[in-house]
Design an enzyme around this catalytic site. Sequence first.
Site, PDB file in Angstrom:
ATOM      1  N   GLU A  57      -4.674   7.798  -3.093  1.00 40.58           N
ATOM      2  CA  GLU A  57      -5.165   6.543  -2.536  1.00 40.58           C
ATOM      3  C   GLU A  57      -5.492   5.535  -3.647  1.00 40.58           C
ATOM      4  OE1 GLU A  57      -4.754   6.276   0.567  1.00 40.58           O
ATOM      5  OE2 GLU A  57      -5.883   4.475   1.112  1.00 40.58           O
TER       6      GLU A  57
ATOM      7  N   HIS B  23       1.765   4.417  -2.835  1.00 33.42           N
ATOM      8  CA  HIS B  23       1.875   5.875  -2.639  1.00 33.42           C
ATOM      9  C   HIS B  23       3.263   6.342  -3.082  1.00 33.42           C
ATOM     10  CE1 HIS B  23      -1.864   6.756  -0.564  1.00 33.42           C
ATOM     11  NE2 HIS B  23      -1.641   5.877   0.394  1.00 33.42           N
TER      12      HIS B  23
ATOM     13  N   HIS C 235       0.830  -1.201   0.000  1.00 32.97           N
ATOM     14  CA  HIS C 235       0.000   0.000   0.000  1.00 32.97           C
ATOM     15  C   HIS C 235       0.871   1.261   0.000  1.00 32.97           C
ATOM     16  CE1 HIS C 235      -3.668   2.367   1.138  1.00 32.97           C
ATOM     17  NE2 HIS C 235      -2.754   3.167   1.665  1.00 32.97           N
ATOM     18  N   GLU C 236       1.791   1.329   0.960  1.00 30.26           N
ATOM     19  CA  GLU C 236       2.642   2.526   1.052  1.00 30.26           C
ATOM     20  C   GLU C 236       3.558   2.634  -0.172  1.00 30.26           C
ATOM     21  OE1 GLU C 236       1.690   4.652   3.081  1.00 30.26           O
ATOM     22  OE2 GLU C 236       0.551   3.373   4.458  1.00 30.26           O
TER      23      GLU C 236
HETATM   24 ZN    ZN Z   1      -3.082   5.258   1.852  1.00 33.65          ZN
END
Ligand code: ZN
Length: 516
Positions: free
Chosen positions: A310, A284, A280-281
């Site tokens: 996101e 980003h 997830h990170e």
């Molecule tokens: Zn996030």
Amino acid sequence: YNSSLFRRKNRPMNASTKAYEELLIRLKNTALLASCSAVLEWDEQTYLPPEGAEHRANQLALLAGMVHEQATNPEIGNLLLELESNSSSIDDVFEQANIREARHEYDRATKLPRRLVEELSRVATLSHHAWVQARKNNRFKDFLPWLEQMIDLKREQASATGYQGKNAYDALLDEYEPGATSEMIEQAFIPLRNELVSLVSAIKNSGVTPDTSILTRKYPVEKQREFSVSAAEAIGFRFDAGRLDIAAHPFCSGIGPGDCRLTTRYDEHHFPGAFFGTLHEAGHGIYEQGLCKEHFGTPLGSSTSLGIHESQSRMWENLVGRSHAFWDYFYRPAQKLFPEALGNVDQGAFYRAINDVRPSFIRVEADEVTYNLHIMLRFELEKALISGDLKPADLEAAWNEIFFEYFGITPDTSANGCLQDVHWSAGLIGYFPTYALGNMYAAQFFIAAEKELGDLSQLIARGEFVPLKEWLNQNIHQRGKLFRANRLVEVVAGESLSHEPLIAQLQNKYSELYNL
Ligand code: ZN
């Protein structure tokens, strides 16, 4: 699309080119100063010894004041006025975007009286502290007076910055999702909610319950780190321009060109936390690393909105990382690294376990189907708090009522209910919807990418992540704030914000998993 389009054409320097150059220098210097506090904030979350907290708070407050002063310097206003009065001579869409967004940010910053900025920051610090205690003691009552103060201040903020239409909430939303309105979000949320509620109940009634205990066997931390790093690297996060460290609350901080910091946390007896958290990170981080270096500090070198940000993290975490194809490629290495935990588990059982869906109280632990319902609940409540339709004193009752309606269960404690998130205590109101927007945008972008690249699951199953990553670089990251989110999705996916691709993707995946 080609980033060389960004390069300025050679042309004689007239008054407005000079003003434009001057504006860019001011924006870049402000961003440079702000990025210094980003380093200090990262350090605060990762390595700062506890006794250094007060000194760090002083450092950060000083920098925040300096950044605000630079960002609201009247000279920026003069330059913008000059450029806007010559706007007919500016034919470059990139310059126009920079001027448009610089104006937006300058107005937002200057409309807030300094007193309000300071009061918000002071109350946020105290209210955060009160929230930590109230959550620990499970007493909503203890947090209530702070919530009341915070809601008053946020309403004051909304009327200071102003908004079109009747919803003061839109002024707060705009800080995270420029140009979005609650009406536009509701149009997507209402049908999405109806579809999700019925999908969740079908899954609940399916009688299928995956064995998730295999995910809580022993997964040595060092091996988890090794595996997370290799997956983040494989999908395209560059460790020569970034790092992965440990923090209590995982985040990604794009400090500047060539420097993007990810954090995660490890639990030896919970595999998904660190692994999917890192993916997830890293999603980003790939966005941050994909921004145009030469535009650092200007809108064209910045991410367009939190919702789009996101969409990138959710795409890598869920659409890629929780797919069958991903584990066709990664399951054997996983078994090799974790022979004790996974040696006797077949890939199908593992795939079902990481995609277990069930109603639960805590948002950050929710699966990808129920997650959006957690967001809609918060969106409804914070909108009502800001409009005045809901009194802060009635928040807990309202939370529990809607929670039951969506999930069929009632939170057993305040900590598992309306006290669970940090956002409201920190004054982050209008932030929640960006998580669900991200899920919808991700599904829309994924379909658009497949139209161009072909069946992505075939590429993913072979460990070929570069085509998707480069497609995202070109279509989303390198554009910076050229388009706002609602326009970007039209340009990239050929349609405006829609819940349909997300619902189709979830129904497709989970019908198979739960024999629906
Ligand atoms: Zn996030």
